[in-house]
Design a protein around this motif. Structure first.
Motif, PDB file in Angstrom:
ATOM      1  N   UNK A 434      33.528  34.165  49.097  1.00 54.51           N
ATOM      2  CA  UNK A 434      34.622  34.170  50.083  1.00 54.51           C
ATOM      3  C   UNK A 434      35.912  33.632  49.464  1.00 54.51           C
ATOM      4  N   UNK A 435      35.799  32.606  48.614  1.00 55.20           N
ATOM      5  CA  UNK A 435      36.997  32.026  47.996  1.00 55.20           C
ATOM      6  C   UNK A 435      37.670  33.048  47.076  1.00 55.20           C
ATOM      7  N   UNK A 436      36.870  33.765  46.276  1.00 55.82           N
ATOM      8  CA  UNK A 436      37.440  34.782  45.391  1.00 55.82           C
ATOM      9  C   UNK A 436      38.049  35.913  46.208  1.00 55.82           C
ATOM     10  N   UNK A 437      37.366  36.326  47.288  1.00 49.52           N
ATOM     11  CA  UNK A 437      37.902  37.391  48.150  1.00 49.52           C
ATOM     12  C   UNK A 437      39.249  37.000  48.730  1.00 49.52           C
ATOM     13  N   UNK A 438      39.365  35.738  49.175  1.00 48.68           N
ATOM     14  CA  UNK A 438      40.632  35.270  49.747  1.00 48.68           C
ATOM     15  C   UNK A 438      41.731  35.245  48.682  1.00 48.68           C
ATOM     16  N   UNK A 439      41.382  34.848  47.448  1.00 47.20           N
ATOM     17  CA  UNK A 439      42.361  34.811  46.364  1.00 47.20           C
ATOM     18  C   UNK A 439      42.864  36.215  46.042  1.00 47.20           C
ATOM     19  N   UNK A 440      41.947  37.189  45.936  1.00 42.24           N
ATOM     20  CA  UNK A 440      42.346  38.559  45.631  1.00 42.24           C
ATOM     21  C   UNK A 440      43.236  39.131  46.726  1.00 42.24           C
ATOM     22  N   UNK A 441      42.870  38.861  47.975  1.00 43.99           N
ATOM     23  CA  UNK A 441      43.659  39.385  49.101  1.00 43.99           C
ATOM     24  C   UNK A 441      45.032  38.731  49.156  1.00 43.99           C
ATOM     25  N   UNK A 442      45.084  37.412  48.864  1.00 51.77           N
ATOM     26  CA  UNK A 442      46.351  36.682  48.949  1.00 51.77           C
ATOM     27  C   UNK A 442      47.317  37.094  47.841  1.00 51.77           C
ATOM     28  N   UNK A 443      46.818  37.389  46.670  1.00 51.93           N
ATOM     29  CA  UNK A 443      47.701  37.704  45.545  1.00 51.93           C
ATOM     30  C   UNK A 443      48.074  39.179  45.498  1.00 51.93           C
ATOM     31  N   UNK A 444      47.342  40.043  46.222  1.00 50.17           N
ATOM     32  CA  UNK A 444      47.667  41.466  46.245  1.00 50.17           C
ATOM     33  C   UNK A 444      48.815  41.721  47.215  1.00 50.17           C
ATOM     34  N   UNK A 445      49.483  42.852  47.039  1.00 47.51           N
ATOM     35  CA  UNK A 445      50.544  43.249  47.970  1.00 47.51           C
ATOM     36  C   UNK A 445      49.929  43.867  49.229  1.00 47.51           C
ATOM     37  N   UNK A 446      50.753  43.967  50.263  1.00 42.23           N
ATOM     38  CA  UNK A 446      50.266  44.520  51.531  1.00 42.23           C
ATOM     39  C   UNK A 446      49.830  45.978  51.374  1.00 42.23           C
ATOM     40  N   UNK A 447      50.488  46.706  50.461  1.00 41.79           N
ATOM     41  CA  UNK A 447      50.170  48.123  50.284  1.00 41.79           C
ATOM     42  C   UNK A 447      48.937  48.349  49.420  1.00 41.79           C
TER      43      UNK A 447
END
Length: 555
Positions: A434-447
């Motif tokens: 979950x922590x890695x998933x949140x990091x990937x989602x947070x650092x990616x752009x909305x698109x």
């Protein structure tokens, strides 16, 4: 007569609501279409693949612009002018070599994207040739600044969007209505006609326009244009408000229908009701005259009580009192009371059925949305699952190959994840995922698209990105995870690292899975090279090439 009058007013309200909905539908389509064109010109202006051609290879640029125009015939002209206003390349070579320095679309778009209201372009019209209908060409301008990679202004990409698409859109909507008496007008924010009779003339005064702009949508039965002669209209209106980053031009859409044609069925019904009522009155008079005496008062009472039903003055006046008198009068009174009771019961049952239907419909809509959400997302992380990701990624591949801009995939895998599960338990492993998933989602752009493919494996699809930018993103993810420890519920700290492989969409890729497979190969190379690093899949050489490696040993 009261019922006929109330029915006429109710019909006028319903027709007005339909006109308002028709106007809103027209504005919605106008905004959606303009947003698509606005976005298309912005995408072309920012295409990485075109950066070498804006000033050096104008022939290749002209070919690209011609292909865009062939794909979207609504563009009458697309051209690129350099910083001085000189047209370097344009569709079919029109206006090339001429200066557009003093044109609004060029001057205003050097600083930010520009959308200009409807106008005529005499010079371009002469190049395009005469129209079949004899009308002059009219255009809406869309322009974007074009910059180099260093942010330097190279020029302006401008497009003239033909106004014909608005006429076609109006024709489609009117055809759906199936009523030739309905008409749709499009006005600018000052009330001047853009689409409709007497183009360019003022249809509404400033006092008429102001309340329309404030309420944005509604219905008026007293709105008359400057060129209406005697006719009264039922008019629905709506104001364009833009869509997403397209700001909108404040166009006013009037959908209207002449009152006489709109209310003709209601007027006919009112005449029929009046005729039937008069007939019953004559019959009642004849019966009263013949029966006379003791029958007149009971009948008068029944008529008086019946007249109160449905008039709204007394909420309790929904049935008739039991009237005494002759056997016929009593039978009539009982029959009418029974009939009204049945009507009341039927109305109550109908209302109950409608209420249950609405509740069931809302419940099914909510359930459907929830099922769709569950079907498309990973239950643990809330990211896209493999199936939903591949469906969306396939669409992005089509879009990227059509418009350019680049498309890259990143495949990430948590290092030594089995050791985390074995040492700390599966609950801690889930927390790490979950922590890695949140990091990937947070650092990616909305698109961008972020998905969990299973276990500790994640995939990210970056839109409008080249391989160098993708590598930079992957390194940010790697460095952020390696820098911060994960605090476990029992107070212990857990240091995690991640390995990532990157690949760009290539012309020879059959679909996005080919790109992901090459990124997965780069990930395998990163694992083999010692983990906690980013590797890039080569575009020609089959061996993955390393990019940024960690500055310190992995924890």
């Amino acid at each position: 007569m009261l019922a006929a009058w109330m029915g006429r007013n109710k019909s006028a309200e319903l027709i007005g609501a339909n006109m308002a909905a028709l106007a809103a539908s027209m504005t919605g389509r106008l905004d959606q279409n303009m947003f698509e064109r606005y976005r298309e010109i912005g995408i072309v202006a920012d295409m990485e693949i075109l950066r070498p051609h804006w000033l050096q290879n104008t022939e290749a640029l002209r070919i690209t612009l011609d292909r865009i125009q062939q794909s979207f015939p609504d563009y009458a002209w697309i051209g690129f002018a350099d910083r001085t206003g000189n047209v370097r390349a344009a569709t079919r070579g029109m206006l090339e070599g001429q200066s557009v320095e003093k044109r609004n679309w060029f001057a205003d778009a050097k600083g930010r994207p520009f959308v200009g209201d409807l106008h005529e372009a005499l010079l371009l019209a002469r190049l395009l040739g005469p129209r079949r209908d004899g009308e002059p060409f009219r255009f809406v301008d869309i322009a974007y600044p074009v910059h180099s990679r260093q942010g330097e202004l190279l020029g302006v990409l401008g497009a003239h969007l033909s106004w014909d698409w608005v006429s076609d859109l109006r024709s489609d909507l009117l055809a759906q209505q199936g009523d030739t008496s309905i008409e749709i007008l499009v006005l600018d924010r000052n009330g001047n006609v853009l689409l409709g009779p007497r183009f360019g003339q003022s249809a509404l005064t400033a006092e008429q326009v102001k309340p329309l702009m404030q309420s944005a949508r509604g219905f008026r039965n007293d709105l008359q244009t400057a060129f209406d002669t005697g006719s009264r209209w039922l008019t629905g209106y709506a104001v364009t408000a833009g869509h997403r980053d397209y700001p909108g031009l404040g166009w006013i859409v009037l959908a209207r229908q002449p009152q006489q044609q709109a209310l003709q069925p209601v007027n006919n019904l009112a005449i029929s009701i009046l005729a039937i009522g008069l007939l019953f009155v004559l019959i009642a008079i004849a019966l009263t005259w013949r029966l006379a005496g003791r029958m007149s008062n009971p009948l008068y009472r029944i008529a008086r009580e019946a007249a109160q039903i449905g008039q709204g003055g007394d909420a309790a006046a929904t049935t008739l009192p039991l009237v005494g008198g002759s056997r016929e009068i009593m039978h009539l009174s009982q029959t009418l009371r029974s009939l009204l009771r049945r009507i009341g019961t039927a109305q109550a049952q109908l209302a109950d059925v409608q209420a249950r239907h609405m509740d069931e419909s809302r419940r099914l809509t909510s359930d459907l949305a929830e099922w769709q959400q569950r079907a498309n997302t990973d239950a643990m992380t809330g990211l896209l699952n493999r199936r939903a990701f591949l469906d969306l990624a396939a669409q992005q591949v089509v879009f990227s190959r059509r418009y350019g801009g680049g498309l890259c995939a990143v495949v990430a895998d948590i290092d030594h994840f089995k050791s985390v599960n074995d040492t700390h338990g599966h609950a801690t492993g889930d927390t790490a995922i979950k922590a890695v998933a949140e990091l990937l989602k947070r650092t990616a752009r909305e698109s961008d698209l972020v998905a969990r493919f299973g276990g500790e494996e994640f995939v990210v699809l970056l839109m409008a990105s080249d391989l160098d930018a993708t590598a930079a993103y992957a390194e940010r993810v790697r460095a952020a995870l390696a820098a911060d420890a994960l605090i476990l519920p029992d107070g212990q700290t857990l240091w995690l690292t991640i390995s990532l492989g990157c690949a760009a969409l290539l012309t020879q890729d059959k679909d996005v899975q080919d790109t992901i497979d090459r990124a997965d190969g780069a990930l395998y190379a990163a694992k083999s090279a010692g983990r906690n690093r980013v590797m890039l899949a080569a575009t020609a050489d089959p061996a993955p090439r390393p990019t940024i490696t960690p500055s310190a040993p992995e924890p």
